[in-house]
Design a protein around this motif. Sequence first.
Motif, mmCIF file in Angstrom:
data_model
loop_
_atom_site.group_PDB
_atom_site.id
_atom_site.type_symbol
_atom_site.label_atom_id
_atom_site.label_comp_id
_atom_site.label_asym_id
_atom_site.label_seq_id
_atom_site.Cartn_x
_atom_site.Cartn_y
_atom_site.Cartn_z
ATOM 1 N N GLN A 124 -26.527 -12.965 36.630
ATOM 2 C CA GLN A 124 -27.698 -12.301 37.198
ATOM 3 C C GLN A 124 -28.768 -13.306 37.592
ATOM 4 O O GLN A 124 -29.423 -13.176 38.618
ATOM 5 C CB GLN A 124 -28.248 -11.269 36.200
ATOM 6 N N LYS A 125 -28.906 -14.343 36.754
ATOM 7 C CA LYS A 125 -29.911 -15.364 37.047
ATOM 8 C C LYS A 125 -29.534 -16.143 38.311
ATOM 9 O O LYS A 125 -30.373 -16.390 39.176
ATOM 10 C CB LYS A 125 -30.018 -16.314 35.847
ATOM 11 N N ILE A 126 -28.266 -16.506 38.395
ATOM 12 C CA ILE A 126 -27.813 -17.246 39.574
ATOM 13 C C ILE A 126 -27.982 -16.386 40.818
ATOM 14 O O ILE A 126 -28.430 -16.857 41.870
ATOM 15 C CB ILE A 126 -26.330 -17.656 39.411
ATOM 16 N N ALA A 127 -27.646 -15.091 40.689
ATOM 17 C CA ALA A 127 -27.768 -14.189 41.837
ATOM 18 C C ALA A 127 -29.220 -14.062 42.274
ATOM 19 O O ALA A 127 -29.518 -13.981 43.468
ATOM 20 C CB ALA A 127 -27.196 -12.824 41.486
ATOM 21 N N SER A 128 -30.135 -14.090 41.301
ATOM 22 C CA SER A 128 -31.543 -13.933 41.662
ATOM 23 C C SER A 128 -32.067 -15.168 42.398
ATOM 24 O O SER A 128 -33.111 -15.127 43.031
ATOM 25 C CB SER A 128 -32.386 -13.664 40.416
#
Lengths: 269, 300
Positions: free
Chosen positions: B172-176
């Motif tokens: 999720q962090k990478i996607a954000s």
Amino acid sequence: MTLLHLLRIDLRKLTGYRTFWVVCGLYFLTLGLTSASGMEFLKWLARTFEDFGSKLNINRIPLYHFPDIWLNLIWCSGLLKIVLGVMVVISVTNEYSYRTIRQNIIDGLSRRQFLASKILTNALLSLLSLALITVIGLVTGLIYSPVITFDRIITDTEFLPLYFLEVFFFLSYAMMLGILINRAGLTIIVLLLSRVIEAVITSNIDDHVPWLIQYFPMQSIANMIPFPAPRYAFQEIRDWVDPLSVAIVAAWTFLFNWLSYVKLKRSDL
Amino acid sequence: MENVLTIRNLTKRFGRLCAVNNLSLTVDRGQVFGMLGPNGSGKTTTLGMLMGVINPTAGEYLWLGEKPTHHIRKKIGAVLEHPIFYPYLTGRQNLELMAMIKQAPTSNIPRVLDLVELTGRENDKYRTYSLGMKQRLAIASAMLGDPVILILDEPTNGLDPMGIAEIRSLIQKIASDGKTIILASHLLDEVQKVCTHFAVLKKGNLIHSGPIDDVGKGAEVVEVSADVADLDRLLDTFTGLSALHRQNGYLQVTLKDGFKSKDLNRFLFEKGVVASHLVTKKKNLEQQFLEILNTHDESL
Ligand SMILES: Nc1ncnc2c1ncn2[C@@H]1O[C@H](COP(=O)(O)OP(=O)(O)OP(=O)(O)O)[C@@H](O)[C@H]1O
Ligand SMILES: [Mg+2]
């Protein structure tokens, strides 16, 4: 990506691998020790003979005299290339059994670059062998030769580049077998039996098409670097370079690397 | 929106077996794209073709609008199927080797090791790692070259529940950060939590592709119970009812289109029944996944 960078990638894989150090250590140690100590062995042989009352004049066998020394060293050292060949097989088949070849490609190496990194290592190992033989030849030749002139030293040194070609040829062959077969054990068996298999084939066609035999890969090596011992039995040996045999060996070397490329290009990893 | 990946009519045959059949797909920048499908449906084969290790039988694909080359692969972090490393090298040496291949700075190594909490074990041989540690190293390696695209095939395989949660928040962090992620997984819960889009493969055929939000749409399911003996018979007379199941000791009422849970509640109340339990259930990805597969049972 430069060739040097590709070479460094493959060396990084190998230098962390203990088997590599053991096998290469053994190879270069044996190569160095046997080629440097041949004269001492002869002296020891002569002393032993003397103990038994017979005389062996080792100066009649000028193994380590310029220019004989070059062909003698090169021919004998050529026998050891099989050890390096086994190492190359292990290095290649490991990439398949660990599937690291797959990951290398995923990470951004092209198949051609992967192959280039292996070929460069082969070239480096061949070059190191050549360097070692050159140094040992020079040093032992200077120690044991009764007459030392520049002419004598450089006579027959044209076989040195051929020694490089011989080793590189064989490592290319080992690499190709590894890429075609993929499994270490089987590949090593095929590698070791190659000379025998070829001998069986050539002896069968000897009566029909004898001129073809010189084109066989292992035979072409034997033709390129003649067996030097007969000259001590008062026979002539060829001490000049036969261009056809060199061309045949070079052609095989090219073919091995090219076949490796074609196979690698086509296969699913 | 910018196409990160375009797949056109990609096909792979292994002898007579068609592992991927005429697949066409697009993935846009910033999507977290889930690839679903039963075992052997062609997910790994598809990803293998996209990463240049499997030669397609037919079709083509474009990364960032360009024909694929090994240069583009350096900008993609990918782990397919299971972690692959040199067992005799340490975790750190493996990453260093990979940095050389990706031509990424080695200064990234401590950061990615930290990210997957392998710091402290990086000088142990890869061979000695536990399954979860190997998986973590693989994820670290995928992050090594500051990738703009991340491809993860079963990334949580073998991880402990905490690890799975960590990977989820990592994704999720990478996607954000605006990176595009393609994720093949059997953990539908996880896919639903992190993915924005998903596709379903079956026997090499693409049978569904769309945004995850769609999953919640469609018929509503309401779980009810009440202290009356013949609740099910009563519910049968409800006009908004489309199906009725018994599950976990509750009755599951699937409503017709246009009916809401409050309609059901009002109906019960009018019949003089007070529900002791009434929960609207969003249809989850798992149910939808199984439905998609079932509706294609006949066609394939
Ligand atoms: N190298 C190969 N040779 C022959 N068949 C293969 C090969 N690789 C994959 N297959 C076949 O292709 C089909 C798809 O396999 P793939 O690994 O892509 O499935 P998957 O969707 O990743 O499955 P899983 O969920 O189990 O990982 C399978 O039937 C498999 O047997
Ligand atoms: Mg798979």
